[in-house]
Scaffold this active site. Sequence first.
Site, PDB file in Angstrom:
ATOM      1  N   ASP A  22      -5.818   3.002  13.665  1.00 50.20           N
ATOM      2  CA  ASP A  22      -4.544   3.677  13.405  1.00 50.20           C
ATOM      3  C   ASP A  22      -4.731   5.022  12.709  1.00 50.20           C
ATOM      4  O   ASP A  22      -4.002   5.977  12.975  1.00 50.20           O
ATOM      5  CB  ASP A  22      -3.613   2.770  12.591  1.00 50.20           C
ATOM      6  CG  ASP A  22      -3.068   1.623  13.438  1.00 50.20           C
ATOM      7  OD1 ASP A  22      -2.936   1.807  14.660  1.00 50.20           O
ATOM      8  OD2 ASP A  22      -2.800   0.540  12.884  1.00 50.20           O
TER       9      ASP A  22
ATOM     10  N   ASP B 149       0.808  -1.224   0.000  1.00 49.69           N
ATOM     11  CA  ASP B 149       0.000   0.000   0.000  1.00 49.69           C
ATOM     12  C   ASP B 149       0.838   1.270   0.000  1.00 49.69           C
ATOM     13  O   ASP B 149       0.621   2.159  -0.826  1.00 49.69           O
ATOM     14  CB  ASP B 149      -0.949   0.019   1.210  1.00 49.69           C
ATOM     15  CG  ASP B 149      -2.167  -0.865   0.968  1.00 49.69           C
ATOM     16  OD1 ASP B 149      -2.292  -1.423  -0.144  1.00 49.69           O
ATOM     17  OD2 ASP B 149      -2.980  -1.005   1.899  1.00 49.69           O
TER      18      ASP B 149
ATOM     19  N   SER C 167      -2.708  -9.328   8.163  1.00 48.19           N
ATOM     20  CA  SER C 167      -2.208  -7.962   8.254  1.00 48.19           C
ATOM     21  C   SER C 167      -1.437  -7.885   9.569  1.00 48.19           C
ATOM     22  O   SER C 167      -1.980  -8.180  10.632  1.00 48.19           O
ATOM     23  CB  SER C 167      -3.386  -6.984   8.255  1.00 48.19           C
ATOM     24  OG  SER C 167      -2.947  -5.722   8.702  1.00 48.19           O
TER      25      SER C 167
ATOM     26  N   ARG D  31       2.021   4.559  17.278  1.00 45.94           N
ATOM     27  CA  ARG D  31       1.525   5.598  16.361  1.00 45.94           C
ATOM     28  C   ARG D  31       1.871   7.012  16.825  1.00 45.94           C
ATOM     29  O   ARG D  31       2.330   7.823  16.025  1.00 45.94           O
ATOM     30  CB  ARG D  31       0.014   5.442  16.093  1.00 45.94           C
ATOM     31  CG  ARG D  31      -0.359   4.157  15.316  1.00 45.94           C
ATOM     32  CD  ARG D  31       0.538   3.900  14.139  1.00 45.94           C
ATOM     33  NE  ARG D  31       0.153   2.748  13.319  1.00 45.94           N
ATOM     34  CZ  ARG D  31       0.739   1.551  13.380  1.00 45.94           C
ATOM     35  NH1 ARG D  31       1.725   1.328  14.230  1.00 45.94           N
ATOM     36  NH2 ARG D  31       0.368   0.569  12.580  1.00 45.94           N
TER      37      ARG D  31
HETATM   38  N1  ARG Z   1      -6.269  -3.684  16.731  1.00 45.67           N
HETATM   39  C1  ARG Z   1      -5.000  -3.207  17.078  1.00 45.67           C
HETATM   40  C2  ARG Z   1      -5.040  -1.741  17.372  1.00 45.67           C
HETATM   41  O1  ARG Z   1      -5.972  -1.095  17.054  1.00 45.67           O
HETATM   42  C3  ARG Z   1      -3.961  -3.568  16.056  1.00 45.67           C
HETATM   43  C4  ARG Z   1      -3.842  -2.678  14.883  1.00 45.67           C
HETATM   44  C5  ARG Z   1      -2.802  -3.166  13.930  1.00 45.67           C
HETATM   45  N2  ARG Z   1      -2.528  -2.214  12.897  1.00 45.67           N
HETATM   46  C6  ARG Z   1      -2.186  -2.522  11.664  1.00 45.67           C
HETATM   47  N3  ARG Z   1      -2.016  -1.529  10.825  1.00 45.67           N
HETATM   48  N4  ARG Z   1      -2.032  -3.756  11.232  1.00 45.67           N
HETATM   49  O2  ARG Z   1      -4.145  -1.185  17.956  1.00 45.67           O
END
Ligand code: ARG
Length: 414
Positions: free
Chosen positions: A141, A32, A192, A112
């Site tokens: 995110d 991406d 992912s 993040r």
């Molecule tokens: N559900 C988790 C969170 O909100 C994991 C997110 C993982 N992010 C990703 N871009 N694969 O923190």
Amino acid sequence: MNKAANASANAAKGPTNAVDKKVVLAYSGGLDTSVMIAWIKEKYGLSTVAVLIDAGRAAGLEEHRQKALTIGAVEAVVVDAKEEFAQDFILPALAANALYEDKYVLVSALSRPLICKKMVEAAHESGAGTIAHGCTAKGNDQVRFDLGIRSLDPSLKILAPAREWNMTREQALDYAAERGIPIPLKKDSPYSIDENLWGRTVECGPLEDPWLDPPEDAFAVTAAPVAAPDEPAYMEITFEAGVPAALNGMKLPLVDLINAVDALAGAHGYGRVDMMENRLVGIKSREVYETPGALALIMAHKEIEDITLPRELLHFKRPLEQKFADMTYNGGWYDPLMDALRAFMAETQKRVSGDVRLKFFKGSCTVSGRKSPNSLYDFGLATYGGEDAFSHDAATGFCELWGLPLEVWAKKSK
Ligand code: ARG
């Protein structure tokens, strides 16, 4: 016209009138964000500075950096942010024993705000007026990126191509192929994944069926508990004012210590989490985590708190820990409430020093011993043996007065 092309022809949002012509992109090296370098140029006529943030356990960074340049980034840089992540993000979270919904150590949610900080710095350094990120519209995110950037520099624009372009994975692959963008060579994973010093997150693919036992190939840093060693392993962690400072008596820099705890705990099959999670955007999702080191450290840290902190402080701290985790999860790291919570947590850690012994065995981790120079455990008060120093006489009067309101209530209620 396919859906993707349609979307890009119709959507005229974004920094089209930007005076600056540069975007800093939080680049991961994946499909991406690779496609984004070309897309940002085609759609907005902006050049991309690709920024790879290393928050721990990042592989192939130099390779990814080169790839960004091949695709057309005007600059590509790697930022080593491991130490900053450990000191400024993981330590406060550990002080707060931060677990979202009692299970998730906040792997992505903690990284993040760090990434935002590094991206804002990169934007300032390169004179870019826009920060781009690779998040989709369905996750947490995007919220963390948008709020983090706006908190740190509200004058910066935010571009989230994956929220605009509506491309499926197949369409993104086609888009890449048409433009000669290198596609990840290794077998396409259905998952992912996000990974850093604090652990590993796994979503999507077969895990979208919440009834399905997570396939073994979802895991990468933990042994299957059945295949873990048949002998238990012990680990001693020394805390100094809330900070894990030594492992089995050996002082270690924080990043190394976290990695070492993670490796040993993971080798014994500890640290797998499988949960239904409430995302901020309203979706329930099934999430799998591998966080052996983080969970072991939180367990050990709680234990040292339990022996060094008085009851009222411990009980008052608990709901604030939950608030800390929720705020972090929901993108509020830079909220002034978080400054206040961090200050409170820091104040509580001054006497949180001592050793905890953890025992790992086939997927489990238990505390098997704790001691502290600041221990509030008083043998004389606790013992049922001959050295008992507790005032048994005072207990009678204590019970009488403590129970007085109940007695009055009971008499009146008859
Ligand atoms: N559900 C988790 C969170 O909100 C994991 C997110 C993982 N992010 C990703 N871009 N694969 O923190």
